[in-house]
Design a protein around this motif. Structure first.
Motif, PDB file in Angstrom:
ATOM      1  N   ASN A   1       0.816  -1.222   0.000  1.00 58.85           N
ATOM      2  CA  ASN A   1       0.000   0.000   0.000  1.00 58.85           C
ATOM      3  C   ASN A   1       0.847   1.269   0.000  1.00 58.85           C
ATOM      4  O   ASN A   1       0.384   2.331  -0.436  1.00 58.85           O
ATOM      5  CB  ASN A   1      -0.930   0.008   1.211  1.00 58.85           C
ATOM      6  N   GLN A   2       2.061   1.188   0.489  1.00 58.80           N
ATOM      7  CA  GLN A   2       2.925   2.354   0.507  1.00 58.80           C
ATOM      8  C   GLN A   2       3.490   2.681  -0.870  1.00 58.80           C
ATOM      9  O   GLN A   2       3.976   3.786  -1.095  1.00 58.80           O
ATOM     10  CB  GLN A   2       4.077   2.144   1.490  1.00 58.80           C
ATOM     11  N   VAL A   3       3.393   1.709  -1.785  1.00 59.41           N
ATOM     12  CA  VAL A   3       3.923   1.918  -3.135  1.00 59.41           C
ATOM     13  C   VAL A   3       2.830   2.533  -3.995  1.00 59.41           C
ATOM     14  O   VAL A   3       1.686   2.064  -4.002  1.00 59.41           O
ATOM     15  CB  VAL A   3       4.409   0.589  -3.747  1.00 59.41           C
ATOM     16  N   GLN A   4       3.143   3.579  -4.719  1.00 53.15           N
ATOM     17  CA  GLN A   4       2.178   4.209  -5.597  1.00 53.15           C
ATOM     18  C   GLN A   4       2.004   3.375  -6.855  1.00 53.15           C
ATOM     19  O   GLN A   4       2.965   2.867  -7.426  1.00 53.15           O
ATOM     20  CB  GLN A   4       2.632   5.622  -5.974  1.00 53.15           C
ATOM     21  N   GLY A   5       0.742   3.268  -7.266  1.00 54.73           N
ATOM     22  CA  GLY A   5       0.457   2.474  -8.452  1.00 54.73           C
ATOM     23  C   GLY A   5       0.128   1.034  -8.100  1.00 54.73           C
ATOM     24  O   GLY A   5       0.212   0.599  -6.939  1.00 54.73           O
ATOM     25  N   GLU A   6      -0.251   0.290  -9.097  1.00 55.05           N
ATOM     26  CA  GLU A   6      -0.644  -1.107  -8.913  1.00 55.05           C
ATOM     27  C   GLU A   6       0.605  -1.996  -8.876  1.00 55.05           C
ATOM     28  O   GLU A   6       1.491  -1.888  -9.716  1.00 55.05           O
ATOM     29  CB  GLU A   6      -1.566  -1.544 -10.050  1.00 55.05           C
ATOM     30  N   VAL A   7       0.661  -2.864  -7.860  1.00 53.56           N
ATOM     31  CA  VAL A   7       1.800  -3.761  -7.677  1.00 53.56           C
ATOM     32  C   VAL A   7       1.459  -5.109  -8.299  1.00 53.56           C
ATOM     33  O   VAL A   7       0.385  -5.667  -8.039  1.00 53.56           O
ATOM     34  CB  VAL A   7       2.122  -3.934  -6.179  1.00 53.56           C
ATOM     35  N   PRO A   8       2.340  -5.677  -9.128  1.00 49.93           N
ATOM     36  CA  PRO A   8       2.057  -6.986  -9.714  1.00 49.93           C
ATOM     37  C   PRO A   8       1.917  -8.059  -8.630  1.00 49.93           C
ATOM     38  O   PRO A   8       2.502  -7.970  -7.544  1.00 49.93           O
ATOM     39  CB  PRO A   8       3.269  -7.242 -10.625  1.00 49.93           C
ATOM     40  N   GLN A   9       1.149  -9.090  -8.962  1.00 48.80           N
ATOM     41  CA  GLN A   9       0.912 -10.170  -8.009  1.00 48.80           C
ATOM     42  C   GLN A   9       2.196 -10.922  -7.693  1.00 48.80           C
ATOM     43  O   GLN A   9       2.408 -11.346  -6.548  1.00 48.80           O
ATOM     44  CB  GLN A   9      -0.147 -11.134  -8.589  1.00 48.80           C
ATOM     45  N   ALA A  10       3.058 -11.089  -8.674  1.00 48.74           N
ATOM     46  CA  ALA A  10       4.313 -11.800  -8.430  1.00 48.74           C
ATOM     47  C   ALA A  10       5.191 -11.046  -7.431  1.00 48.74           C
ATOM     48  O   ALA A  10       5.836 -11.649  -6.561  1.00 48.74           O
ATOM     49  CB  ALA A  10       5.059 -12.011  -9.749  1.00 48.74           C
ATOM     50  N   GLN A  11       5.208  -9.712  -7.534  1.00 49.00           N
ATOM     51  CA  GLN A  11       6.005  -8.917  -6.590  1.00 49.00           C
ATOM     52  C   GLN A  11       5.430  -9.018  -5.186  1.00 49.00           C
ATOM     53  O   GLN A  11       6.175  -9.103  -4.199  1.00 49.00           O
ATOM     54  CB  GLN A  11       6.035  -7.460  -7.057  1.00 49.00           C
ATOM     55  N   TYR A  12       4.107  -9.016  -5.081  1.00 48.21           N
ATOM     56  CA  TYR A  12       3.477  -9.156  -3.758  1.00 48.21           C
ATOM     57  C   TYR A  12       3.800 -10.518  -3.145  1.00 48.21           C
ATOM     58  O   TYR A  12       4.116 -10.621  -1.951  1.00 48.21           O
ATOM     59  CB  TYR A  12       1.970  -8.978  -3.898  1.00 48.21           C
ATOM     60  N   GLU A  13       3.736 -11.576  -3.934  1.00 51.28           N
ATOM     61  CA  GLU A  13       4.027 -12.912  -3.416  1.00 51.28           C
ATOM     62  C   GLU A  13       5.497 -13.028  -2.982  1.00 51.28           C
ATOM     63  O   GLU A  13       5.800 -13.678  -1.980  1.00 51.28           O
ATOM     64  CB  GLU A  13       3.683 -13.961  -4.473  1.00 51.28           C
ATOM     65  N   ALA A  14       6.400 -12.410  -3.734  1.00 56.46           N
ATOM     66  CA  ALA A  14       7.809 -12.442  -3.338  1.00 56.46           C
ATOM     67  C   ALA A  14       8.024 -11.702  -2.019  1.00 56.46           C
ATOM     68  O   ALA A  14       8.761 -12.166  -1.138  1.00 56.46           O
ATOM     69  CB  ALA A  14       8.667 -11.835  -4.450  1.00 56.46           C
ATOM     70  N   GLN A  15       7.365 -10.536  -1.864  1.00 61.25           N
ATOM     71  CA  GLN A  15       7.470  -9.790  -0.608  1.00 61.25           C
ATOM     72  C   GLN A  15       6.885 -10.600   0.544  1.00 61.25           C
ATOM     73  O   GLN A  15       7.447 -10.632   1.651  1.00 61.25           O
ATOM     74  CB  GLN A  15       6.734  -8.455  -0.745  1.00 61.25           C
ATOM     75  N   LEU A  16       5.784 -11.280   0.307  1.00 61.93           N
ATOM     76  CA  LEU A  16       5.165 -12.102   1.347  1.00 61.93           C
ATOM     77  C   LEU A  16       6.091 -13.253   1.753  1.00 61.93           C
ATOM     78  O   LEU A  16       6.234 -13.567   2.944  1.00 61.93           O
ATOM     79  CB  LEU A  16       3.830 -12.650   0.836  1.00 61.93           C
TER      80      LEU A  16
END
Length: 669
Positions: free
Chosen positions: A572-587
């Motif tokens: 949520n702190q990142v502006q714009g839409e975050v790809p799902q792959a990037q979210y899964e890697a962060q998780l």
């Protein structure tokens, strides 16, 4: 219909196959698309939490309340729209905010009152959509007073309302004759694109681009005056996209913008059935009332009126032979072949639209031995057309409900019923909630829903351990339309979030398989983990290793949900839409970090040896000790035997020495 061809008094009856098809379609679709509880179902987008579920319920209840109670025009307009849709193939709903009523409205617009440009393929991409509005002078004046239209002086042209050919046909079918009518006006409300000089489109540098923007222009046909020009895009929208107001419902896709209805698909079959029916009735009429030739000189009393049953009339026959003076025409009775042909035409029409539930009578007659695939095949047989129509209606109604949801979100009025939490409607109608029709696009009739529910129940009963029996029976009752199902079925155990101590107490039931210990995303995960760790160190938990294992798994579930929250906050702190792959890697990175920290703070205890293994080891040690004792005993015995042997040898040597001495003495003596 009075007809003089092929003879005076011939029948003008019309076969009802087309009317039957339209009526059955309207009745079945009306029940499925607009149930008594309301047509709206709120669907949650993304992860489901208790707060989001409550939000979805508020949205669903509010929209159903507004559509079924406050918006009095919605239900009758939708009902009428379905009849026109089945007949003509296309119908339109107009969704807008009515300034006079002070609320959103959704009204039915006949297909002849919507005019689009020739190259249009759909409503959203059409360059121009014009709504022809017939309005009385009083209603137009009210709109002008309330600021909807400009206060231009409206004068009647004196021509009155000019009916189109379609409108004249409607009037004939309803038995309406044109006559005196109040002063009426025809307005052209055009949803088009304009390049207004006062409000041009500009780029990032403030320069005019010349791009036309969406506007709504209303023109009076009688006076040719522009009554209003309104912006049709949101000022906050950087793309300045057109706000849709119309929704098109199609019965069947046509060759262009408009769809095909039953009058197009069954028109020829309906005419053929009508022709056959008229021929059968006319043949019966001619057979019952025969005509023919008579001799010129023969006289019949009252020959200008037909002979009534049981009546005998006087006849003057010149030659004395009545049969020679009368020659009847060779009319035949109604043909059985023609009757069979009419039945074939009607059956073909019913099969085409799926009016007959082919094979439905055989379902359930085999004592439950019919395979599920056969049941589904019988349901789909002969109903492919109506099933596709139902899916198209489901998609169109979804668009209509989304337009209404946008208007409800912009309405500043509070909820009309009491709420525990005062939440603004604009916040409830957010992207987390998707508005969809309550109808199922894959099921178009109650009979199909009941049969599918029964087949699901049959499969569940074959292996109850793998199925939720409460849900299986509940779906059967829902398909049957039973109210207050919870009073019939025992309520299922729905697990709710527990406090940490209650979860510790429930761990024993979870260890025995009687309960599933679950974590919830909205819980305080750090507090739960701390309480569970303290309980695992207690004497009660240490004496029951299975409880410790259950709590250990439960702690891992809390860690996983904590990682999801942290990953979502970072996204949520990142502006714009975050790809799902990037979210899964962060998780994955956060989960790895939390797991390593937990393992470092709580190292696993040294493994405890199995008591059986300890007994075996003690037994082996005892055996080794016994073996060593036996060896020592054997060595002692061996040494004693050696000592005995040495003593015997010494004795034998002493005896031998004595014998030798004695022998030597004997030799001397």
């Amino acid at each position: 219909e009075e007809r003089t061809s092929p003879f005076e008094g011939s029948t003008g009856v019309v076969h009802p196959v087309l009317n039957e098809a339209v009526t059955q379609f309207q009745a079945a679709t009306y029940k499925e698309m607009l149930p008594s509880t309301g047509p709206v179902r709120a669907q949650i987008i993304g992860s489901s939490t208790t707060g989001v579920e409550q939000q979805a319920k508020r949205v669903q209840d509010y929209m159903n309340y507004m559509l079924m109670h406050e918006m009095e025009e919605f239900e009758p307009e939708f009902d009428q729209m379905l009849y026109f849709l089945g007949l003509a193939g296309s119908s339109f709903k107009k969704v807008y905010y009515d300034e006079l009523l002070g609320r959103p409205v959704s009204k039915f617009v006949p297909v002849e009152d919507i005019v689009v440009n020739y190259t249009a393929t759909d409503l959203q991409s059409a360059e121009r959509v014009t709504h022809v509005i017939n309005i009385s002078g009083n209603e137009l004046l009210k709109s002008q007073v309330n600021g909807v239209y400009s206060d231009s002086k409206m004068t009647d042209s004196g021509e009155g309302r000019q009916h189109s050919e379609v409108k004249d046909t409607y009037d004939d079918l309803q038995g309406i004759s044109s006559g005196y009518s109040d002063k009426e006006f025809t307005l052209f409300e055009s949803h088009c694109y304009l390049d207004v000089e006062e409000y041009p489109d500009t780029d990032e540098n403030g320069e005019e681009t010349g791009i036309k923007l969406p506007y709504i222009v209303t023109i009076c046909k009688e006076t040719s005056e522009v009554l209003s020009v309104r912006r049709n895009y949101s000022p906050e929208d950087p793309k300045k996209s057109k706000i849709p107001h119309f929704v098109q419902y199609k019965f069947s896709p046509g060759l262009g913008f408009y769809g095909f209805g039953l009058i197009h698909l069954l028109g020829n079959l309906s005419r053929t059935a009508t022709t056959n029916l008229r021929q059968l009735i006319d043949a019966g009429t001619l057979s019952n009332l025969p005509s023919g030739f008579k001799a010129r000189g023969m006289r019949i009393s009252n020959d200008d009126s037909p002979i009534q049953p049981g009546e005998f009339r006087d006849v003057d026959v010149p030659g004395g032979d009545l049969s020679g003076s009368l020659v009847p025409l060779p009319y035949k009775e109604p043909s059985g072949t023609l009757f069979q042909l009419m039945g074939f035409v009607v059956d073909a029409a019913q099969r085409f639209i799926g009016n007959t539930d082919m094979g439905m009578g055989n379902i359930g007659n085999n004592n439950g031995d019919m395979p599920v695939g056969t049941t589904i095949a019988l349901l789909e047989r002969g109903s492919r057309v109506i099933s596709a129509v139902h899916k198209r209606l489901h998609g169109s109604m979804k668009q209509e409900l989304k337009l209404l949801a946008r208007l409800f979100a912009e309405d500043p009025q509070p909820y009309p019923y009491a709420q525990e939490d005062e939440v603004l409607k604009s916040e409830d109608f957010s992207g987390a909630i998707d508005i969809v029709p309550v109808s199922d696009p894959n099921i178009f009739s109650m009979s199909q829903r009941v049969v599918l529910a029964q087949e699901q129940l049959q499969l569940a009963q074959s292996n109850p351990a793998m199925h939720n029996m409460y849900e299986a029976y509940k779906r059967v009752y829902e398909a049957l339309g039973v109210q207050d199902i919870d009073q019939v079925l025992k309520p299922a155990d729905v697990q709710k979030p527990l406090d940490p101590m209650s979860e510790n107490l429930a761990a024993s039931k979870a260890a025995d398989g009687l309960l599933e210990l679950r974590a919830f995303i909205e819980q305080d995960h750090d507090a739960h983990i701390a309480v569970h760790q303290l309980y695992m160190k207690s004497a009660v938990a240490q004496q029951q290793p299975r409880i410790a294992m259950v709590l250990e798994k439960h702690i891992y579930e809390h860690l996983s949900m904590k990682a999801q929250i942290m990953a979502q906050e970072s996204v949520n702190q990142v502006q714009g839409e975050v790809p799902q792959a990037q979210y899964e890697a962060q998780l994955a990175r956060i989960q790895s970090q939390l797991f390593m920290e937990y393992q470092q703070q709580n190292p696993p205890p040294p493994p405890q040896q199995d008591p059986l293994v300890q007994l075996k080891q003690q037994e082996l040690q005892l055996r080794q000790q016994d073996s060593q004792a036996d060896q020592q005993l054997d060595q002692a015995k061996l040494s004693m035997q050696q000592q005995d042997m040495q003593s015997d040898q010494q004795i034998d040597q002493a005896k031998l020495a004595i014998q030798q001495q004695k022998l030597a003495m004997d030799q001397r003596g």
